[in-house]
Every structure is written in structure tokens, then in C-alpha cells.
Design a protein around this motif. Structure first.
Motif, mmCIF file in Angstrom:
data_model
loop_
_atom_site.group_PDB
_atom_site.id
_atom_site.type_symbol
_atom_site.label_atom_id
_atom_site.label_comp_id
_atom_site.label_asym_id
_atom_site.label_seq_id
_atom_site.Cartn_x
_atom_site.Cartn_y
_atom_site.Cartn_z
ATOM 1 N N ALA A 98 0.752 -1.194 0.144
ATOM 2 C CA ALA A 98 -0.008 -0.329 0.145
ATOM 3 C C ALA A 98 1.227 1.420 -0.515
ATOM 4 N N LEU A 99 1.721 1.221 0.766
ATOM 5 C CA LEU A 99 2.976 2.245 0.789
ATOM 6 C C LEU A 99 3.827 2.536 -0.969
ATOM 7 N N THR A 100 4.270 1.796 -1.012
ATOM 8 C CA THR A 100 4.414 1.582 -2.576
ATOM 9 C C THR A 100 3.788 1.797 -4.002
ATOM 10 N N GLN A 101 2.336 1.601 -3.958
ATOM 11 C CA GLN A 101 1.095 2.033 -4.190
ATOM 12 C C GLN A 101 1.161 3.911 -3.802
ATOM 13 N N ILE A 102 1.179 3.899 -2.971
ATOM 14 C CA ILE A 102 0.913 5.680 -2.633
ATOM 15 C C ILE A 102 1.629 6.318 -2.764
ATOM 16 N N LEU A 103 3.359 6.121 -2.398
ATOM 17 C CA LEU A 103 3.975 7.269 -2.404
ATOM 18 C C LEU A 103 4.693 7.206 -3.913
ATOM 19 N N VAL A 104 4.724 5.735 -4.440
ATOM 20 C CA VAL A 104 5.696 5.690 -5.924
ATOM 21 C C VAL A 104 4.686 4.888 -7.081
ATOM 22 N N ILE A 105 3.373 4.621 -7.160
ATOM 23 C CA ILE A 105 3.094 4.372 -8.273
ATOM 24 C C ILE A 105 1.315 4.917 -9.236
ATOM 25 N N ASP A 106 0.298 4.296 -8.284
ATOM 26 C CA ASP A 106 -0.290 5.404 -8.420
ATOM 27 C C ASP A 106 -1.722 5.240 -7.032
ATOM 28 N N PRO A 107 -1.488 6.350 -5.832
ATOM 29 C CA PRO A 107 -2.684 5.709 -5.016
ATOM 30 C C PRO A 107 -3.879 5.869 -5.090
ATOM 31 N N VAL A 108 -4.146 5.340 -6.405
ATOM 32 C CA VAL A 108 -5.352 4.918 -6.379
ATOM 33 C C VAL A 108 -5.875 3.233 -5.821
ATOM 34 N N TRP A 109 -4.966 3.089 -6.505
ATOM 35 C CA TRP A 109 -4.877 1.290 -6.163
ATOM 36 C C TRP A 109 -3.994 0.568 -5.139
ATOM 37 N N ALA A 110 -3.643 1.532 -3.834
ATOM 38 C CA ALA A 110 -3.603 1.239 -2.927
ATOM 39 C C ALA A 110 -4.229 0.667 -2.233
ATOM 40 N N LEU A 111 -5.619 0.426 -2.359
ATOM 41 C CA LEU A 111 -6.911 0.414 -1.690
ATOM 42 C C LEU A 111 -7.111 -1.557 -2.245
ATOM 43 N N MET A 112 -6.479 -2.141 -2.935
ATOM 44 C CA MET A 112 -5.986 -3.762 -3.053
ATOM 45 C C MET A 112 -5.321 -3.885 -1.349
ATOM 46 N N PRO A 113 -4.520 -3.542 -1.683
ATOM 47 C CA PRO A 113 -3.463 -4.142 -0.593
ATOM 48 C C PRO A 113 -4.529 -4.069 0.694
ATOM 49 N N ILE A 114 -4.645 -3.128 0.981
ATOM 50 C CA ILE A 114 -5.246 -2.260 2.353
ATOM 51 C C ILE A 114 -6.577 -3.163 2.411
ATOM 52 N N GLY A 115 -7.112 -3.281 1.461
ATOM 53 C CA GLY A 115 -8.493 -4.134 1.614
ATOM 54 C C GLY A 115 -7.895 -5.294 1.869
ATOM 55 N N MET A 116 -7.173 -6.748 1.320
ATOM 56 C CA MET A 116 -6.724 -7.433 1.587
ATOM 57 C C MET A 116 -6.231 -7.576 3.126
ATOM 58 N N GLY A 117 -5.619 -6.604 3.181
ATOM 59 C CA GLY A 117 -4.974 -6.302 4.781
ATOM 60 C C GLY A 117 -5.652 -6.451 5.818
ATOM 61 N N VAL A 118 -6.577 -6.215 5.724
ATOM 62 C CA VAL A 118 -7.515 -6.144 6.611
ATOM 63 C C VAL A 118 -8.416 -7.013 6.296
ATOM 64 N N VAL A 119 -8.385 -8.155 5.548
ATOM 65 C CA VAL A 119 -8.911 -9.465 6.112
ATOM 66 C C VAL A 119 -7.806 -10.651 6.128
ATOM 67 N N PHE A 120 -6.909 -10.197 5.826
ATOM 68 C CA PHE A 120 -5.251 -11.319 6.383
ATOM 69 C C PHE A 120 -5.562 -11.103 8.073
ATOM 70 N N ALA A 121 -5.908 -9.489 8.853
ATOM 71 C CA ALA A 121 -5.658 -9.431 10.062
ATOM 72 C C ALA A 121 -6.466 -9.509 10.462
ATOM 73 N N LEU A 122 -7.947 -10.026 10.429
ATOM 74 C CA LEU A 122 -9.166 -10.909 10.545
ATOM 75 C C LEU A 122 -8.445 -12.397 10.564
ATOM 76 N N ILE A 123 -7.748 -12.856 9.569
ATOM 77 C CA ILE A 123 -7.613 -14.062 10.064
ATOM 78 C C ILE A 123 -6.275 -14.095 10.348
ATOM 79 N N ALA A 124 -5.536 -13.679 11.229
ATOM 80 C CA ALA A 124 -4.522 -13.342 12.156
ATOM 81 C C ALA A 124 -5.060 -13.349 13.416
ATOM 82 N N TRP A 125 -6.173 -12.114 13.167
ATOM 83 C CA TRP A 125 -7.241 -12.264 14.668
ATOM 84 C C TRP A 125 -7.747 -13.774 15.125
#
Length: 140
Positions: A98-125
């Protein structure tokens, strides 16, 4: 037919089972996605992957490292005993993505890793006790 009455404990125990099944479905989907659609193109040198990592500027070695982490995380999500640990590691990967998308590539595409990260956090919990047991078994 007579309906079976629900006791207060019945609804409470059914909810975690439903949540576990939903998270298991996400684990399988995201595990397969990470292996097939994300890691393999990086290893195969797909044009988009090569161009993206050239744009990031860390060199193509970083493409292979990222692919290896995605592959390990995807496989880990498919192994119940490893799923919590894999999801925990993938949260870190998604923060970096997400940071790479925001800072280097295209901030709009950061939504995908952010969404996946939330799901991964729920799985980890949800799998935190299995992760604790895994760590305990490794430190014995």
C-alpha cells in the motif's frame, strides 16, 4: 414440523463457526490468488511485473523476493496450522504494498492491498491461538 428452539448459547456458538467458514473461504481464495496471480507472474518475468518493479527502483531482485514472500504466504494460508502466521506476515507485506502504491506508483491502487490487509488481519486475529501454539512448538 416443529421448530427447534434456539437457546442463547446456540446462537453464540453458531456465529464463530460461520465467521471461521467465511474466513476459511477468504484464506483459500487469497491463498490461490497470491500463488497463481501474483507470485507466479513475478517469477516468470511477466512484462507488467518487470515494469512495475523497474518503476519502484529497487531492482529486479526485489521482484523475486516479493514473489517468494507471496508464494510462502499463499501456501501458508492453505495450511490451517500455518494460516495465522502466514496472515500476520502478509499484513506486513500489504502495508508495504500500500505504501509503495501511494508513494511510487498510483495511490488509487493502494485500496487493493489495504483491503487484503484487513482480511489478513481478521484471519490472523481469528487464528491467533494456533499461531501461539506454533510459536510454542518451535521454541520447545
Amino acid at each position: 414440523m416443529a421448530a427447534t428452539p434456539l437457546t442463547p448459547g446456540t446462537a453464540a456458538t453458531a456465529r464463530p463457526r460461520v465467521l471461521r467458514r467465511v474466513l476459511w473461504a477468504f484464506q483459500v481464495l487469497f491463498g490461490l490468488f497470491l500463488i497463481v496471480a501474483s507470485a507466479l507472474p513475478k517469477f516468470a518475468g511477466q512484462k507488467d511485473a518487470v515494469e512495475t518493479f523497474a518503476q519502484i527502483g529497487w531492482g529486479q531482485w526485489f521482484r523475486y523476493v516479493t514473489g517468494a514472500v507471496e508464494l510462502a504466504g499463499g501456501v501458508g494460508l492453505l495450511v490451517p496450522r500455518l494460516a495465522g502466521a502466514a496472515a500476520t506476515g502478509l499484513v506486513g507485506l500489504m502495508i508495504g504494498a500500500a505504501l509503495t502504491q501511494i508513494l511510487v506508483i498510483d495511490p488509487v491502487w493502494a485500496l487493493m492491498p489495504i483491503g487484503m490487509g484487513v482480511v489478513f488481519a481478521l484471519i490472523a486475529w481469528d487464528r491467533r491461538e494456533q499461531t501461539r501454539e506454533l510459536v510454542r512448538s518451535l521454541t520447545r
